[in-house]
Structure formats: structure tokens, C-alpha cells
Design a protein around this motif. Structure first.
Motif, PDB file in Angstrom:
ATOM      1  N   ASP A   7       2.587   4.619  -1.010  1.00  8.13           N
ATOM      2  CA  ASP A   7       2.150   5.772  -1.796  1.00  8.13           C
ATOM      3  C   ASP A   7       3.357   6.406  -2.482  1.00  8.13           C
ATOM      4  O   ASP A   7       4.048   7.251  -1.913  1.00  8.13           O
ATOM      5  CB  ASP A   7       1.447   6.786  -0.887  1.00  8.13           C
ATOM      6  N   ASN A  36       3.470  10.397  -3.033  1.00  6.65           N
ATOM      7  CA  ASN A  36       3.833  11.278  -1.920  1.00  6.65           C
ATOM      8  C   ASN A  36       5.136  10.889  -1.234  1.00  6.65           C
ATOM      9  O   ASN A  36       5.440  11.416  -0.164  1.00  6.65           O
ATOM     10  CB  ASN A  36       2.690  11.296  -0.889  1.00  6.65           C
ATOM     11  N   ASP A  71       0.826  -1.218   0.000  1.00  5.35           N
ATOM     12  CA  ASP A  71       0.000   0.000   0.000  1.00  5.35           C
ATOM     13  C   ASP A  71       0.854   1.259   0.000  1.00  5.35           C
ATOM     14  O   ASP A  71       0.418   2.316   0.461  1.00  5.35           O
ATOM     15  CB  ASP A  71      -0.930  -0.005   1.223  1.00  5.35           C
TER      16      ASP A  71
END
Length: 391
Positions: free
Chosen positions: A380, A383, A378
């Protein structure tokens, strides 16, 4: 895969009793015999092999698929040996496209990764008579002094056999010297095929199979973990492959020192065996599956993606493979010179993670000895800090 699904597939009436017996062994965690291993190679249906291999893979690692962030240093392709399958090495008199890096040049490569989140440097190359044990001990000491956290995985048993012989040291003495200099682990190259008859045809002048195994045995006993390879798809037959796997399994029973088994596909570009056709993708997948089923005591099975290409590497994750090596970053020429699928072998961390997730697997960054560093399921990337994405 659930046990119920596994058994429902294996108990299909179209499957012969001998294959049901093998499946029962795999299901209960029992070891298959050499004869059964050959049978799987010769007659095992591809879907059946995938089912068994994936069962073993998921029993060991679930859905995790591992990779690391690494780079390669190849000190030289000038080599005293003349392996018929090799497209990489150049004899001492053939230096037009040969190279010989200085210690400074290799340290410049290491420094080029300063501030980047790589965890391993992989050092392998040709066997050059001038690049001796003291030279490489000094190089490793420089690497560790500059970047102590960088794991140094270095030198095939073929390179070490020559170094130790030239230094008039025993295997144990030579390995202790390297370990004291900072060498952390060993790659698995140079194993080729352990059968002496085949070895005498494809690589007669390098170390013998027993010498290769003894170097790894000694390394394990000294606390130096290693990998192990098998060069397949040339003149060997299935009996030779199973014999090779059997010797690995036997040594692993004794030492428990192998981290990973890595099948290496023979590539026929620009070498003395260019007349030998390469194995097909289906044959590659069969080889991964049988290897995973047979090697019950080696934890990890790696598909070296620069050699077989990203597409086949993705497929292999359904045939027992749980590791795709690393980001590489275009620093290896050993297989590209032989016509490997990836002529510019570089993947960013994000690309490698996406490759794994596209086939429904769970990407995990590891260090060299499989400590988990980062779960990317998961993660990201949009970012993330720029420094985290380099390599």
C-alpha cells in the motif's frame, strides 16, 4: 505456464522436429548444445522462443520479478583504453567533458543517501592511471565506516586487471585486498564479446577474454559473487554470442559464482562504431530468450532498463527476464552518453513496482545477492511512510 500448455504448444504440427527436440530438452531440464543455440538465434520463431524462455524463467522463479534500490558512483570517465564502441570514456588529453571525482566527492554522494532505503552502491568507471588500488581500497573503507550495511558492488574486471598490474599484485592478492577493505561483489561489465577476433577489433587494448574470466573465477573462489554481461548487436554473429554464453556456462559449472547474466545492447551514439546499426526490439527480445534457454545454470537474467527503455524492459519479462536492475536514481552516464533510451534514468520504487505489475508479474525487492527484502505485490504505497518511498 503449466506443463500441459507448454507441451501442447511445442507439439504443434507446424513446428519442425529439430525444434521439437530442443523443446523436449528444455521441458526436461536438459542442456542444449551450441549448435542448437545458434539454430535458435537463426531460425527460432519469436513466439516459440518466448514460450521456452518463459518456461525456464517460471520454473526457476515463478512469477517473481526482482529489483533492488541502488545508486551508482562513476569515479571518472577518463580512461587509458580506446574501445571503439565506447561513448563514455575520454582520453587523458581530452578533458573538456571528462570528470575525475575526488574521494570526498564520492563520499558526498554516499552521504546524500543517508536515511534513504538504498541497499547497494555500484562503483564503475573509466580506467584512470591515478586512481589506483590503494585509492579505491581507502574509498571502500570510508563507505563501510560510514554505512556498514551498504553493499559495495565495485569494479569491472577491466578496471581490476589494470589496478592489479600497476600494483604488481596477482589477481588473488588484489582481490583479497579489496575484499578485506569491504568490497562485497563485482559487476559483470567489460566482458563485451569473448571471441578474440571480435575483441581485437572493438577493444583490442583492454584485458583479454581469458584474463576477464580468470579474474571472475578467482573472485568466486574467494567467495566474491559477481555478474556477467555480453555486449551484443554490433559486429558479432550468432556463433560469437553462443561461444560467449558457452564460456559463461562452463565457468559457472566450475564456480557457481555468477548471480546474473545481463545482455547489454550496443548503442551507436557518439562513438567510433556509429556506422553500425543498432539491433531492433525484436532482435533484443530474441537475444534475451535464447540467453535464458541456453544459460541453464545462471539463476537470473536481467534487463538493464536504462539502456533499453521501460517499454522494452516490460516486454522482456515475457522472454525469460526476471530482473529489472534497480531504481538507479539518475546516477549513471555510461549508457546515456551512447544514446540509450533513458536519458534521465530514474525510477521511484513505486514506478518500478507499477511497471512490473502492469505486465502481470509479481514485484520483489531484493538485495544484491537475491535475498528477498520486500514483497510488493499488495504493498500500500498510499499509506507507506515517506522514508520508505525515497529512491
Amino acid at each position: 505456464m503449466s506443463s500441459q500448455n507448454f507441451l501442447s504448444i511445442i507439439n504443434n504440427s507446424s513446428i519442425s522436429q529439430e525444434f521439437k527436440n530442443i523443446a523436449e530438452k528444455v521441458y526436461h531440464g536438459h542442456r542444449i548444445s551450441n549448435e542448437e543455440g545458434v539454430l535458435l538465434f537463426e531460425k527460432g520463431e519469436l513466439g516459440y522462443l518466448a514460450t521456452l524462455a518463459n518456461y525456464v524463467r517460471e520454473k526457476k522463479h515463478g512469477n517473481f520479478t526482482f529489483f533492488n534500490r541502488n545508486f551508482h558512483i562513476e569515479p571518472t570517465n577518463i580512461c587509458v583504453y580506446t574501445c571503439n564502441f565506447c561513448s563514455y570514456s575520454r582520453l587523458l588529453k581530452e578533458k573538456e567533458d571528462g570528470w575525475e571525482l575526488t574521494s570526498k566527492e564520492m563520499m558526498d554522494i554516499v552521504r546524500s543517501y543517508d536515511g534513504k532505503p538504498v541497499t547497494e552502491v555500484h562503483i564503475v568507471g573509466g580506467v584512470h592511471p591515478k586512481l589506483n588500488l590503494d585509492f579505491f581500497c581507502d574509498l571502500i573503507q570510508q563507505i563501510k565506516a560510514h554505512r556498514p550495511d551498504l553493499h559495495v558492488k565495485a569494479f569491472t574486471a577491466v578496471e581490476l586487471h589494470y589496478m592489479f598490474k600497476k600494483a604488481h599484485l596477482s589477481v588473488e592478492e588484489g582481490l583479497k585486498k579489496l575484499k578485506n577493505s569491504g568490497m562485497d561483489s563485482m559487476p559483470g561489465g567489460g566482458a563485451e564479446i569473448f571471441d578474440e577476433g571480435v575483441r581485437n577489433i572493438i577493444c583490442a587494448d583492454k584485458c583479454t577474454s581469458e584474463e576477464w574470466l580468470e579474474i571472475h573465477r578467482t573472485a568466486h573462489l574467494l567467495g566474491i559473487p559477481s555478474n556477467v554481461t555480453m555486449l551484443y548487436g554490433h559486429i558479432e554473429n550468432f556463433h560469437h554470442r553462443i561461444d560467449h554464453l558457452d564460456r559463461i556456462r562452463t565457468l559457472q559449472d566450475e564456480t557457481k559464482g555468477f548471480n546474473t547474466f545481463i545482455p547489454l545492447k550496443f548503442r551507436n551514439g557518439d562513438n567510433d562504431m556509429s556506422n553500425v546499426p543498432e539491433s531492433s526490439t525484436i532482435q533484443d527480445l530474441r537475444n534475451y530468450a535464447v540467453s535464458r534457454i541456453y544459460l541453464d545454470n545462471v539463476s537470473h537474467l536481467k534487463a538493464y532498463w536504462p539502456m533499453i527503455g521501460r517499454a522494452t524492459a516490460s516486454l522482456s519479462l515475457a522472454y525469460g527476464v526476471d530482473d529489472l536492475d534497480g531504481t538507479i536514481n539518475d546516477t549513471t552516464k555510461i549508457y546515456t552518453m551512447a544514446g540509450a533510451e533513458e536519458q534521465n534514468p530514474a525510477l521511484s520504487t513505486q514506478q518500478l513496482v507499477e511497471l512490473i505489475k502492469q505486465v502481470g508479474r509479481h514485484p520483489i525487492e531484493r538485495d544484491t545477492v537475491y535475498n528477498i527484502l520486500q514483497d510488493y505485490q499488495d504493498y500500500d504505497f498510499d499509506n507507506a511512510k515517506t522514508s520508505e518511498l525515497v529512491s
